[in-house]
Each structure stands twice: as C-alpha cells, then as structure tokens.
Write a protein that holds these residues in place. Structure first.
Motif, PDB file in Angstrom:
ATOM      1  N   CYS A  76      -0.429  -5.429   4.742  1.00  0.00           N
ATOM      2  CA  CYS A  76      -0.889  -5.357   3.349  1.00  0.00           C
ATOM      3  C   CYS A  76       0.286  -5.236   2.385  1.00  0.00           C
ATOM      4  O   CYS A  76       0.223  -4.519   1.377  1.00  0.00           O
ATOM      5  CB  CYS A  76      -1.876  -4.212   3.147  1.00  0.00           C
ATOM      6  SG  CYS A  76      -3.452  -4.490   3.991  1.00  0.00           S
TER       7      CYS A  76
ATOM      8  N   TYR B   1       2.974  -7.798   0.272  1.00  0.00           N
ATOM      9  CA  TYR B   1       3.049  -9.196  -0.130  1.00  0.00           C
ATOM     10  C   TYR B   1       4.164  -9.422  -1.149  1.00  0.00           C
ATOM     11  O   TYR B   1       4.481  -8.529  -1.943  1.00  0.00           O
ATOM     12  CB  TYR B   1       1.717  -9.643  -0.758  1.00  0.00           C
ATOM     13  CG  TYR B   1       0.517  -9.331   0.105  1.00  0.00           C
ATOM     14  CD1 TYR B   1       0.185 -10.139   1.188  1.00  0.00           C
ATOM     15  CD2 TYR B   1      -0.270  -8.210  -0.154  1.00  0.00           C
ATOM     16  CE1 TYR B   1      -0.910  -9.855   1.994  1.00  0.00           C
ATOM     17  CE2 TYR B   1      -1.365  -7.902   0.647  1.00  0.00           C
ATOM     18  CZ  TYR B   1      -1.682  -8.734   1.709  1.00  0.00           C
ATOM     19  OH  TYR B   1      -2.758  -8.435   2.510  1.00  0.00           O
TER      20      TYR B   1
ATOM     21  N   SER C  90      -8.121  -8.980  -5.242  1.00  0.00           N
ATOM     22  CA  SER C  90      -6.801  -8.482  -4.841  1.00  0.00           C
ATOM     23  C   SER C  90      -5.925  -9.651  -4.423  1.00  0.00           C
ATOM     24  O   SER C  90      -6.412 -10.771  -4.204  1.00  0.00           O
ATOM     25  CB  SER C  90      -6.938  -7.497  -3.676  1.00  0.00           C
ATOM     26  OG  SER C  90      -7.436  -8.174  -2.531  1.00  0.00           O
TER      27      SER C  90
ATOM     28  N   ARG D 297       0.633   2.148  10.035  1.00  0.00           N
ATOM     29  CA  ARG D 297      -0.192   2.301   8.830  1.00  0.00           C
ATOM     30  C   ARG D 297      -1.106   3.508   9.021  1.00  0.00           C
ATOM     31  O   ARG D 297      -1.822   3.605  10.007  1.00  0.00           O
ATOM     32  CB  ARG D 297      -1.008   1.029   8.580  1.00  0.00           C
ATOM     33  CG  ARG D 297      -0.138  -0.175   8.241  1.00  0.00           C
ATOM     34  CD  ARG D 297      -0.992  -1.377   7.866  1.00  0.00           C
ATOM     35  NE  ARG D 297      -1.756  -1.081   6.668  1.00  0.00           N
ATOM     36  CZ  ARG D 297      -2.929  -1.657   6.373  1.00  0.00           C
ATOM     37  NH1 ARG D 297      -3.452  -2.552   7.200  1.00  0.00           N
ATOM     38  NH2 ARG D 297      -3.568  -1.346   5.266  1.00  0.00           N
TER      39      ARG D 297
ATOM     40  N   GLN E 147      -4.583  -9.763  -1.591  1.00  0.00           N
ATOM     41  CA  GLN E 147      -4.999 -10.017  -0.210  1.00  0.00           C
ATOM     42  C   GLN E 147      -6.095 -11.077  -0.147  1.00  0.00           C
ATOM     43  O   GLN E 147      -6.117 -11.902   0.777  1.00  0.00           O
ATOM     44  CB  GLN E 147      -5.486  -8.725   0.435  1.00  0.00           C
ATOM     45  CG  GLN E 147      -5.845  -8.854   1.904  1.00  0.00           C
ATOM     46  CD  GLN E 147      -6.278  -7.540   2.523  1.00  0.00           C
ATOM     47  OE1 GLN E 147      -6.785  -6.663   1.821  1.00  0.00           O
ATOM     48  NE2 GLN E 147      -6.080  -7.390   3.809  1.00  0.00           N
TER      49      GLN E 147
ATOM     50  N   SER F 154       0.846  -1.185   0.000  1.00  0.00           N
ATOM     51  CA  SER F 154       0.000   0.000   0.000  1.00  0.00           C
ATOM     52  C   SER F 154       0.888   1.243   0.000  1.00  0.00           C
ATOM     53  O   SER F 154       2.111   1.143   0.088  1.00  0.00           O
ATOM     54  CB  SER F 154      -0.911   0.007   1.242  1.00  0.00           C
ATOM     55  OG  SER F 154      -0.126   0.165   2.406  1.00  0.00           O
TER      56      SER F 154
ATOM     57  N   SER G  35      -1.362  -7.960   9.572  1.00  0.00           N
ATOM     58  CA  SER G  35      -0.941  -7.750   8.193  1.00  0.00           C
ATOM     59  C   SER G  35      -0.588  -6.289   7.945  1.00  0.00           C
ATOM     60  O   SER G  35      -1.249  -5.378   8.457  1.00  0.00           O
ATOM     61  CB  SER G  35      -2.044  -8.170   7.226  1.00  0.00           C
ATOM     62  OG  SER G  35      -1.695  -7.862   5.893  1.00  0.00           O
TER      63      SER G  35
ATOM     64  N   GLU H 142       3.341 -12.858   3.266  1.00  0.00           N
ATOM     65  CA  GLU H 142       2.710 -11.673   3.832  1.00  0.00           C
ATOM     66  C   GLU H 142       3.624 -11.090   4.904  1.00  0.00           C
ATOM     67  O   GLU H 142       4.055 -11.799   5.817  1.00  0.00           O
ATOM     68  CB  GLU H 142       1.360 -12.050   4.446  1.00  0.00           C
ATOM     69  CG  GLU H 142       0.614 -10.912   5.099  1.00  0.00           C
ATOM     70  CD  GLU H 142      -0.700 -11.379   5.708  1.00  0.00           C
ATOM     71  OE1 GLU H 142      -1.706 -10.673   5.545  1.00  0.00           O
ATOM     72  OE2 GLU H 142      -0.714 -12.460   6.337  1.00  0.00           O
TER      73      GLU H 142
END
Length: 336
Positions: A152, A154, A175, A200, A177, A118, A150, A143
């Motif tokens: 996000c 990967y 996605s 985050r 995810q 992200s 998480s 992950e």
C-alpha cells in the motif's frame, strides 16, 4: 532527484482494528520497539530518502500523534519552507476526498512526484531506487511490493494525483489503490519489489508477532542501522538500573527502567519498574508500567501506566496475547 518527492502518510486506519491499543490514540501513534511509534518508520524512511515535505492525514483520536510529532523537529521537518503538515480527517471520508478538502496543499507543492504510504508499515526502505524505476520505466503508477504482495505504498506524479482527486466522482476511485487495481484503466502500472524486512501492522496479532521477531538479531539489524536511522521524539532518561536479583535474557530494555525481577524474550519500554521475584516472559511492557513483586506474566501486552499488584498472574498465548489497557490496575489471577 531526492528532493523531487512529496510525502503523504495516510494515517486513517480505523482504530478498532488495533483493539485496546487504539482506544486513546491513532494507530500511527501506537508505541513500538521500546522507544518508537509506528509512524516513525515510514516518516523516517521518507526523510532518509530526501523528502522534505510530508502531509499526514490522521483520524481521531489524534492528540497523541500530534503530541509525538510536534513541529517535526526530531525528523528535521521544522522548516520555513515545506516541512510537516497535519490534515485531520473524518473517518467516513475516503482517501481522495480527504485530499480534495486540502487541495491547496498539493497546488502549492513544487515537487514533481508523490509518495503515498500507510502509517503502519514497519520497514527501513530507501525510496530513491523506487523513484528511479518509476522514471526510467515511464510508469504512471508504481506500487512497492514485498514478497509479491502490495505494501500500500505508491509513487505517482503530482499531476496525475491532482487528476485522480478532481475526477474521482467520474472514475469512482476512492483511493490511489483503486486506480492501481483497475485492470481496465489505461495507466502503466509498475512494481518495485522490496526484499528487506517488512511487516504491515493491521491487528493486535500482527503487532505482537512483529515485536517478538525484532528480538531476532538479523531482523533487528535489517530494521535499524546507522546509515538509515529511524528517528523518534527524543526523551532524556537515566540509564536502566539492574539489581543483583535481576535476570535479563534476549530482551530489549529501554532507558529509565528499574529491573529487580526476571525478564525473558520481552520488550520493555522507558521508565518501567519490574519488582523482585516477578517473571516477565514473551511480553511487551509499555512506558511507566509498574509491576509488583512475585508476579507471573506471559504473552501479555501492557499499555502505558499499568499497575500490576503483587502476586498477579496474567497469561495470554502467542496467537492471542492478553492486552491490558492503559492506566488499569491488575490484581486478580487471569489467564487466556
């Protein structure tokens, strides 16, 4: 090993989730920590991990983001081969569908692996150890987690990503995810736990809390170090001027400012003026904001180019900081 990853930054976070700060810009372009933008952190992490090709999928409004990143020169991504790529997307489209619209980018890529992240994760991560775990444990999907949750972020093979894109209608995945979270899939899912400072940014409250945490020396030093620098767009500014009436404690002050008042536990961006007799406490003051004389400002986030007239009183709270929108003029007494 280092040059075997392709970087993908999903910068399609809905602007509304960041309130006033994302009305005129993508969340990825929100100013942070005095001289950076939120996207600088994941992009710098990728570059420091040897990634030489990065695709950014932004949503509108993205002019500010493109203006900030430009050709990618400040991240050493202005290359004849690979480099920085923008693929603007519609907000309504899902992650894999956005990638499908630009499938030729992935088809032309020579890297074996893909790192997907992200745009609003604030951390200083070396992704190479995570890639090594992915390879050594023969994972299908890895992950990256922090405190068991998480991030996000990967890692997967380019071959598997292409399969996920092409078969999205059959699998129902929107996605990467989704593939990780599908307990009935045949994929081998691995985790890599990152133990350093990481936050985050998903709301105004997250943004304010994380900004204030960076005024703690140990957290600042975890995020910024000479071995893995965080890069940003270079701007030449003169040194900040402090008058004999000024007082600054436990604050971060960028270049080009003129400080005549009192600043405590605050972050002040470039070219800000703080007038004589004014008190700025627990605030974030973005570029070119002008604060007049004898103002009282507490727990406020000022966007760029704000004018605060003499004698104004503006107060928010740690849980609900007051956000002053870009370019506004504040002249009334206000409190939360």
């Amino acid at each position: 090993m280092k040059k075997s990853m392709l970087g993908v930054i999903d910068a399609t976070m809905l602007p509304g989730e960041m309130g006033e700060l994302a009305i005129h810009r993508s969340p990825a372009a929100i100013p942070f920590a005095g001289r950076y933008r939120l996207v600088d952190f994941v992009l710098s992490n990728m570059v420091n991990s040897g990634i030489q090709s990065v695709a950014i999928f932004p949503c509108s409004p993205y002019r500010s983001l493109i203006d900030h990143l430009g050709s990618g020169k400040d991240w050493d991504l202005n290359r004849k081969r690979d480099g920085l790529f923008f693929f603007p997307a519609q907000i309504k489209e899902d992650q894999l569908s956005r990638m499908a619209e630009n499938i030729d980018y992935f088809e032309r890529s020579e890297q074996k692996f893909v790192l997907i992240s992200s745009c609003t994760t604030v951390a200083n991560i070396d992704f190479v150890p995570a890639l090594e775990r992915f390879i050594n444990q023969k994972c299908d999907l890895l992950e990256i987690t922090h405190k068991g949750e998480s991030t996000c972020t990967y890692i997967l093979s380019l071959h598997l990503l292409m399969d996920l894109i092409k078969n999205r209608n059959e699998t129902g995945y929107t996605s990467v995810q989704d593939a990780v979270n599908d307990q009935h899939s045949s994929f081998t899912i691995c985790q890599y736990e990152y133990n350093g400072f990481l936050q985050r940014i998903r709301s105004i409250k997250d943004y304010y809390k994380t900004s204030m945490e960076l005024l703690e020396k140990d957290k600042w030093s975890q995020l910024f170090n000479e071995f893995q620098p965080i890069f940003t767009k270079v701007k030449d500014e003169p040194p900040t001027k402090y008058t004999s009436n000024s007082s600054v404690t436990n604050s971060m002050i960028a270049n080009g400012c003129n400080i005549e008042g009192e600043v405590n536990h605050s972050i002040v961006f470039r070219a800000v003026h703080i007038g004589k007799g004014s008190t700025v406490q627990n605030c974030i003051v973005m570029q070119k904001t002008k604060i007049g004389s004898n103002c009282v400002l507490e727990h406020v986030i000022f966007d760029k180019d704000v004018i605060v007239e003499d004698g104004a009183v503006l107060r928010g709270t740690p849980e609900q900081p007051l956000v002053v929108k870009k370019g506004s003029v504040e002249s009334v007494v206000a409190s939360s």
